[in-house]
Write a protein that holds these residues in place. Structure first.
Motif, PDB file in Angstrom:
ATOM      1  N   ILE A 158       0.903  -1.168   0.117  1.00  0.00           N
ATOM      2  CA  ILE A 158       0.027  -0.028   0.045  1.00  0.00           C
ATOM      3  C   ILE A 158       0.919   1.293   0.218  1.00  0.00           C
ATOM      4  CG2 ILE A 158      -1.683   1.349   1.419  1.00  0.00           C
ATOM      5  CD1 ILE A 158      -3.131  -1.218   2.324  1.00  0.00           C
ATOM      6  N   LEU A 159       0.567   2.178  -0.851  1.00  0.00           N
ATOM      7  CA  LEU A 159       1.325   3.450  -0.797  1.00  0.00           C
ATOM      8  C   LEU A 159       0.348   4.639  -0.731  1.00  0.00           C
ATOM      9  CD1 LEU A 159       3.036   2.513  -4.584  1.00  0.00           C
ATOM     10  CD2 LEU A 159       3.842   2.063  -2.272  1.00  0.00           C
ATOM     11  N   VAL A 160       0.715   5.514   0.206  1.00  0.00           N
ATOM     12  CA  VAL A 160       0.043   6.688   0.295  1.00  0.00           C
ATOM     13  C   VAL A 160       0.849   8.012  -0.251  1.00  0.00           C
ATOM     14  CG1 VAL A 160      -1.411   8.168   2.021  1.00  0.00           C
ATOM     15  CG2 VAL A 160      -1.234   5.495   2.293  1.00  0.00           C
ATOM     16  N   ASP A 161       0.220   8.746  -0.864  1.00  0.00           N
ATOM     17  CA  ASP A 161       0.767  10.127  -1.354  1.00  0.00           C
ATOM     18  C   ASP A 161       1.132  11.185  -0.180  1.00  0.00           C
ATOM     19  OD1 ASP A 161       1.378  12.553  -2.448  1.00  0.00           O
ATOM     20  OD2 ASP A 161       0.280  12.137  -4.038  1.00  0.00           O
ATOM     21  N   PRO A 162       2.598  11.213   0.051  1.00  0.00           N
ATOM     22  CA  PRO A 162       2.828  11.983   1.346  1.00  0.00           C
ATOM     23  C   PRO A 162       2.210  13.490   1.133  1.00  0.00           C
ATOM     24  CG  PRO A 162       4.565  11.656  -0.285  1.00  0.00           C
ATOM     25  CD  PRO A 162       3.618  10.714  -0.759  1.00  0.00           C
ATOM     26  N   MET A 172       7.438  -0.481  -5.092  1.00  0.00           N
ATOM     27  CA  MET A 172       6.934   0.986  -5.681  1.00  0.00           C
ATOM     28  C   MET A 172       6.998   2.122  -4.453  1.00  0.00           C
ATOM     29  SD  MET A 172       3.820  -0.257  -8.239  1.00  0.00           S
ATOM     30  CE  MET A 172       3.765  -1.407  -9.197  1.00  0.00           C
ATOM     31  N   VAL A 173       6.959   3.406  -5.250  1.00  0.00           N
ATOM     32  CA  VAL A 173       6.715   4.517  -4.182  1.00  0.00           C
ATOM     33  C   VAL A 173       5.844   5.677  -4.854  1.00  0.00           C
ATOM     34  CG1 VAL A 173       9.145   4.016  -2.872  1.00  0.00           C
ATOM     35  CG2 VAL A 173       9.007   5.509  -4.808  1.00  0.00           C
ATOM     36  N   ILE A 233       4.820   7.853  -9.415  1.00  0.00           N
ATOM     37  CA  ILE A 233       4.687   6.752  -8.913  1.00  0.00           C
ATOM     38  C   ILE A 233       5.796   5.865  -9.648  1.00  0.00           C
ATOM     39  CG2 ILE A 233       3.541   4.284  -8.789  1.00  0.00           C
ATOM     40  CD1 ILE A 233       0.645   5.836  -8.814  1.00  0.00           C
ATOM     41  N   LEU A 234       6.646   5.271  -8.981  1.00  0.00           N
ATOM     42  CA  LEU A 234       7.959   4.807  -9.321  1.00  0.00           C
ATOM     43  C   LEU A 234       8.107   3.284  -9.268  1.00  0.00           C
ATOM     44  CD1 LEU A 234      10.619   7.409  -7.951  1.00  0.00           C
ATOM     45  CD2 LEU A 234       9.149   7.482 -10.167  1.00  0.00           C
ATOM     46  N   ALA A 235       8.188   2.524 -10.120  1.00  0.00           N
ATOM     47  CA  ALA A 235       8.280   0.835  -9.732  1.00  0.00           C
ATOM     48  C   ALA A 235       9.925   0.476 -10.164  1.00  0.00           C
ATOM     49  CB  ALA A 235       7.293   0.529 -10.684  1.00  0.00           C
ATOM     50  N   GLY A 236      10.333  -0.381  -9.209  1.00  0.00           N
ATOM     51  CA  GLY A 236      11.543  -0.847  -9.620  1.00  0.00           C
ATOM     52  C   GLY A 236      11.355  -2.334 -10.050  1.00  0.00           C
TER      53      GLY A 236
END
Length: 463
Positions: free
Chosen positions: A35-39, A81-82, A89-92
Motif C-alpha cells: 500500500i502506497l499513500v501519497d505524502p 513502488m513508491v 509513481i515509481l516502480a523498480g
C-alpha cells in the motif's frame, strides 16, 4: 463439515464447469502486497496487487486498475513502488525503473545506466518527498554483482549515482534513509560467499562511504530486510530476518553495530512503524496482527486479520488482507489495529482509468484486458457512485482486527464468495475464488511457499 472439505468440494464443482476455460489475467491468486499513500495527498493511494496496480484519488471510494503490461512487467514479479511528493509513481523492475508522472497514464522506463538493471528497492526522503533513492543489484554473467545506490531530487525524473559502486561480492536487497537525517542511508543484503553472511551497510554521507555490520542469524536462506528507521533517532533501525522456519524482527539502537531479536512469528509479511515512532505493527496471514510500544517492544496480538502488508501514516494503519476471508482487500485502522474499515473492495474497482487516452501506455494496453481480469478476480467489471458505501454496509468491515467475515458478506461481487458464478462468464475466476472461499487453508499454505520462493530472489515484497 470443515472448511478444507468444503473447499475441495467447491473446487471440484467449479473445476467441472471450467475445465475447458483458459486461465485469464496472469493466473495468480488475487491478492495485494503493498500500500502506497501519497505524502502530499492522503486521498491519493495506490495498491500493488498480483493483477496490477490499483489507484484511487478520492480516498478509496472508487479505484482504477492499471495493468502490469502498461507499467512494464508481468508474471510473478512483485515490484517495489513508491509515490513521491509530486504524485509520481515509481516502480523498480527486474529490468529497470518504470515511472509515471501523469497519474498513471503514461509509463516510461529510465534510460542510461539504470536501463536493464535489477531495481530491488526504492524509498522516499520523508523530509523532502520529492527526493527518492533506489537500490540496484544485478548479477552479471561472470557472477560479479553490480550494486549501486541512486538518488533523484525531482520526483524520479532524473537520477544520479550516490557514491561509488558497492563491492562486487555484495548482493543488496533493501535500502532506506533516516527520516531525521537523509544523509544517513542503510542498505541490507548478504555477501556472495563463503558463508553468505547477511549484513547491513550504513552510510552517514549519502553513500560516499560505508560501514558494514553483520546481522545475527542471517545468510542467503535467512535474508535481512530493512523494515523501518526511527523518525527521530537515525541510529534506531528495524530489520526483518526472513527464515525458512520462522521470521524474526531485530532492532539496533546503535546504527546497526549490535542487534537484538525482539519478536518471532511464522511469517512477517507486514511491518510498519507509526509516524511518531512510538508503536510498531507486525503480522501475516498466518499470525494475525501484533502491536508493540517501541519503548518496550512487548508485542500483543490485537486481531486475527490475515495481514499481507502494512503501512502506517498520519491517517492510520493500513493493511492488505484477503477479501474473501477478512472482508476487504485493503483496510485502514484509526485505533491502533483493533478495528479496520474497508478501504478497497472489489465492488469499488472500476476498470482502467477513463482519463487515459488511447495514445498512452495505460489507455492502449489495459482496456482490452479488463473484462477477463474482472472475471478472474471476481470484480463486477464496472462500478457506480456509492459503491464504496455499499461494501461497508454489507458486512465487509472486520470488527476485531480482521478475523473471518460473515459468509457471503465480502462485498466482492454479486454472486461472489464460493459461488461458481462469481461474474458473468468468469468460470476460471470462479474456480479460484471458490477454492479460496471454502478451502482457504490449502491456498494459504501454497501462497506462503510461493512467497518464500520469491524472497529467495532477493526482492522485498510486503512493506
Amino acid at each position: 463439515m470443515n472448511r478444507i472439505a468444503l473447499g475441495l468440494g467447491a473446487a471440484a464443482a467449479c473445476l467441472a464447469l471450467s475445465a475447458s476455460t483458459p486461465a485469464s489475467a496472469n493466473g495468480r491468486y488475487p491478492a495485494a502486497g503493498q500500500i502506497l499513500v501519497d505524502p502530499s495527498d492522503p486521498d491519493h493511494i495506490a495498491l500493488r496487487a498480483t493483477y496490477g496496480l490499483l489507484v484511487t484519488r478520492d480516498g478509496g471510494e472508487r479505484w482504477s486498475w492499471i495493468c502490469e503490461g502498461a507499467i512494464g512487467y508481468s508474471g510473478f514479479e512483485d515490484p517495489m513502488m513508491v509515490i513521491t511528493g509530486g504524485g509520481s509513481i515509481l516502480a523498480g523492475l527486474f529490468d529497470g525503473l518504470s515511472a509515471t508522472h501523469d497519474g498513471g497514464c503514461q509509463w516510461e522506463m529510465a534510460e542510461g545506466e539504470l536501463a536493464q538493471r535489477n531495481i530491488v528497492d526504492l524509498s522516499i526522503d520523508r523530509a523532502d518527498p520529492a527526493s527518492a533513492i533506489l537500490l540496484g543489484s544485478s548479477v552479471l554473467a561472470s557472477d560479479a554483482i553490480v550494486t549501486q545506490v541512486w538518488e533523484s531530487k525531482d520526483d524520479g525524473r532524473t537520477w544520479t549515482q550516490a557514491g561509488a559502486d558497492l563491492p562486487s561480492t555484495f548482493l543488496g536487497v533493501t535500502l532506506d534513509s533516516a527520516p531525521s537525517d537523509p544523509r544517513r542511508i542503510y542498505v541490507s543484503g548478504r555477501w556472495n560467499g563463503p558463508t553468505f553472511q547477511g549484513i547491513v551497510k550504513r552510510s552517514s554521507d549519502r553513500g560516499a562511504t560505508w560501514e558494514d555490520f553483520e546481522v545475527p542469524g542471517s545468510d542467503d536462506r535467512n535474508l535481512p530486510y530493512l523494515g523501518a528507521v526511527d523518525p527521530v533517532d537515525p541510529d534506531i533501525v528495524y530489520v526483518r530476518r526472513d527464515g525458512d522456519g520462522a521470521d524474526a524482527l531485530l532492532v539496533s539502537n546503535d546504527g546497526g553495530a549490535t542487534w537484538r531479536e525482539v519478536f518471532q512469528a511464522t511469517s512477517l509479511l507486514g511491518l510498519a512503524l507509526s509516524p511518531d515512532g512510538t508503536m510498531i505493527a507486525a503480522g501475516s496471514d498466518e499470525d494475525g496482527l501484533w502491536i508493540a510500544p517501541t519503548a518496550t517492544l512487548e508485542f500483543t496480538r490485537v486481531g486475527q486479520l490475515g495481514v499481507r502488508c502494512l503501512t502506517w501514516t498520519a491517517q492510520g494503519l493500513f493493511a492488505c488482507a484477503d477479501e474473501l476471508v477478512d472482508g476487504f482487500t485493503a483496510g485502514v485502522s484509526t485505533d491502533g489495529g483493533k478495528t479496520f474499515s474497508p478501504l478497497m473492495t472489489l465492488d469499488r474497482l472500476c476498470g482502467s482509468p477513463p482519463a487515459c487516452g488511447s495514445e498512452s501506455s495505460t489507455g492502449q494496453t489495459c482496456p482490452p484486458l479488463w473484462p477477463s481480469t474482472a472475471s478472474f478476480i471476481g470484480a463486477k467489471g464496472s462500478c457506480g457512485a456509492g459503491s464504496g458505501s455499499s461494501a461497508a454496509s454489507s458486512g465487509a468491515g472486520a470488527s476485531d482486527g480482521g478475523g473471518e467475515a460473515a459468509a457471503g458478506g465480502t462485498g466482492a461481487s454479486d454472486g461472489g464468495g464460493s459461488s461458481c458464478g462469481a461474474s458473468a462468464g468468469g468460470r476460471s475466476g470462479a474456480l479460484l475464488l471458490g477454492m479460496v472461499a471454502a478451502g482457504g487453508a490449502l491456498l494459504r499454505a501454497r501462497r506462503r511457499r510461493q512467497i518464500r520462493l520469491s524472497r529467495r530472489g532477493a526482492r522485498r515484497t510486503t512493506w
